[in-house]
Design an enzyme around this catalytic site. Structure first.
Site, PDB file in Angstrom:
ATOM      1  N   TRP A 112      18.960  50.388  -5.575  1.00  0.00           N
ATOM      2  CA  TRP A 112      19.818  51.005  -6.421  1.00  0.00           C
ATOM      3  C   TRP A 112      21.018  51.755  -5.717  1.00  0.00           C
ATOM      4  O   TRP A 112      20.903  52.017  -4.723  1.00  0.00           O
ATOM      5  CB  TRP A 112      19.035  52.017  -7.157  1.00  0.00           C
ATOM      6  N   ASP A 135      10.278  55.799  -5.577  1.00  0.00           N
ATOM      7  CA  ASP A 135      11.219  55.808  -6.815  1.00  0.00           C
ATOM      8  C   ASP A 135      10.499  55.621  -7.987  1.00  0.00           C
ATOM      9  O   ASP A 135      10.497  54.353  -8.240  1.00  0.00           O
ATOM     10  CB  ASP A 135      12.574  55.479  -6.363  1.00  0.00           C
ATOM     11  N   ALA A 160      11.231  55.634 -11.416  1.00  0.00           N
ATOM     12  CA  ALA A 160      12.108  55.731 -12.489  1.00  0.00           C
ATOM     13  C   ALA A 160      11.813  54.902 -13.562  1.00  0.00           C
ATOM     14  O   ALA A 160      12.345  55.445 -14.955  1.00  0.00           O
ATOM     15  CB  ALA A 160      13.427  55.393 -12.116  1.00  0.00           C
ATOM     16  N   LYS A 202      14.371  56.992 -18.617  1.00  0.00           N
ATOM     17  CA  LYS A 202      14.102  55.984 -19.398  1.00  0.00           C
ATOM     18  C   LYS A 202      12.882  55.748 -20.284  1.00  0.00           C
ATOM     19  O   LYS A 202      13.098  55.617 -21.558  1.00  0.00           O
ATOM     20  CB  LYS A 202      14.071  54.816 -18.467  1.00  0.00           C
TER      21      LYS A 202
END
Length: 395
Positions: free
Chosen positions: A128, A209, A211, A244
């Site tokens: 990312w 991470d 996410a 999200k």
């Protein structure tokens, strides 16, 4: 004083958003910005979120401070969501609310730099776009490990594992818990098992991470790697995001999770974590956290949220399959079948920057220069048009 400054480099995603907004063509398509979109091209407010907000508005009695660690009910609910029934020793875990997944990453990288100034953080190649700046701005060094094979559009797992096996107790390895951004290529459960074994052997610190929990193959499947590693290693860090999976992008809600060797060490490390927060933004906002707490603590709302999450996930999988099928029909080639095999919001098409510019100029199709597309941004009725455009650009 300010005459000493030079202009900072612009953010490419934000610049792309500006270009898209200025484009007057009615046929333009935004595949760049990483937000979920429904069939109407709108990023919706989930029904479960609306109901939670109605309850909050009706019952809220104060706007006083939460405390440095934030909403404690939110923290407990997120730990239940992330850990499930994995048997991870929670006496060694601490959690603090953070402003989004990005804020969680920042807090935890600051913590790493306090524990080991200038430590090397190994990120996947590619990763990312914001991982590197956050690490560098936290005083850390950035290195990479092999991850994505541009030829096969799959994970270069043997090379990845070999690189992880060379790490030491001085190193940190940043892993995407699921739904790899930007590639969409993910580790299998068996590969996660091997990664966990490698981390146990080397003593490198895993930093996950998380996410997109629930955006890949479901909450349980997506949490497998995180749970496996937290069950295996003595120390770990997790940056959780609710942007999200709860659709709470602008509420900026995340959590910084740490696993220490013992409860006492967890308390000491957590004191440093909270000290970092106090010296930055003092205390987090509550609205997004209270929404998530309300949903996860109520059986009816949680069931509704999980159904909505599944609907979003299944829509993205269906769009992947339709795009891959349309390209296969037009090209008599399986070169883009990887789009259907990958999971999450993103896929990396493997187009050149010149092809990406051609798509923007000639077709009004916007994506990042590395040809990462947001699958959820694909208009279903225009899958065929996009397939034609991608093939023409690739040629």
């Amino acid at each position: 004083m300010f005459e000493t400054l030079t202009k900072a480099p612009g953010d490419k995603i934000l610049a792309l958003m500006g270009e898209y907004a200025a484009d007057t063509r009615s046929s333009k398509v935004d595949l760049g910005v990483g937000v979920y979109k429904d069939e109407q091209g709108v990023t919706p407010v989930m029904s479960s979120v609306r109901k939670a907000e109605e309850r909050i508005l009706a019952n809220e009695k104060t706007k006083t401070y939460l405390g440095i660690a934030g909403n404690k009910g939110f923290g407990a609910a997120v730990l239940d969501l992330v850990l499930g029934n994995s048997g991870v020793n929670r006496s060694r875990i601490r959690i603090a609310q953070a402003p989004g997944g990005t804020g969680s990453l920042w807090i935890l990288m600051q913590l790493i730099n306090r524990a080991r100034p200038g430590a090397a953080v190994y990120v996947s190649d590619p990763t990312w776009a914001n991982h590197n700046p956050i690490a560098i701005n936290s005083g850390l060094k950035v290195a990479t490990y092999p991850y994505f094979d541009a030829a096969t559009r799959a994970v270069k797992f043997d090379a990845m594992l070999a690189a992880l096996d060379r790490l030491t107790t001085e190193d940190v390895v940043l892993l995407h818990g699921c739904c790899h951004n930007p590639t969409g290529a993910n580790l299998t459960h068996e590969q996660w098992d091997k990664v966990a074994q490698s981390l146990v052997r080397t003593g490198a610190l895993p930093f996950i991470d998380l996410a997109y929990l629930g955006f890949g193959d479901g909450i349980e499947a997506d949490a497998y790697g995180t749970r496996k590693i937290l069950s295996a290693v003595p120390e770990a860090l997790v940056a959780f995001s609710g942007s999200k999976n709860f659709g709470l992008y602008r509420e900026r809600i995340g959590a910084a999770i740490l696993l220490a060797r013992s409860p006492d060490e967890a308390d000491v490390t957590n004191s440093q974590l909270l000290n970092i927060i106090r010296g930055a933004y003092s205390q987090p906002p509550d609205h997004g956290a209270e929404i998530i707490r309300t949903i996860l603590e109520d059986a009816s709302l949680r069931a509704e949220w999980e159904a909505e999450l599944a609907q979003m996930r299944n829509r993205m999988i269906a769009l992947r399959e339709k795009l891959a099928s349309a390209i296969r029909e037009r090209s008599n080639s399986t070169d883009f079948d990887f789009v259907a095999e990958h999971r999450g919001m993103f896929s990396l098409l493997g187009l050149t920057p010149e092809a990406v510019e051609h798509l923007k100029a000639e077709n009004g199709v916007y994506m990042t220069s590395d040809s990462r597309i947001n699958v959820a941004g694909i208009p279903e009725e225009r899958v065929g048009d996009l397939a034609d455009a991608f093939l023409a650009a690739a040629r």
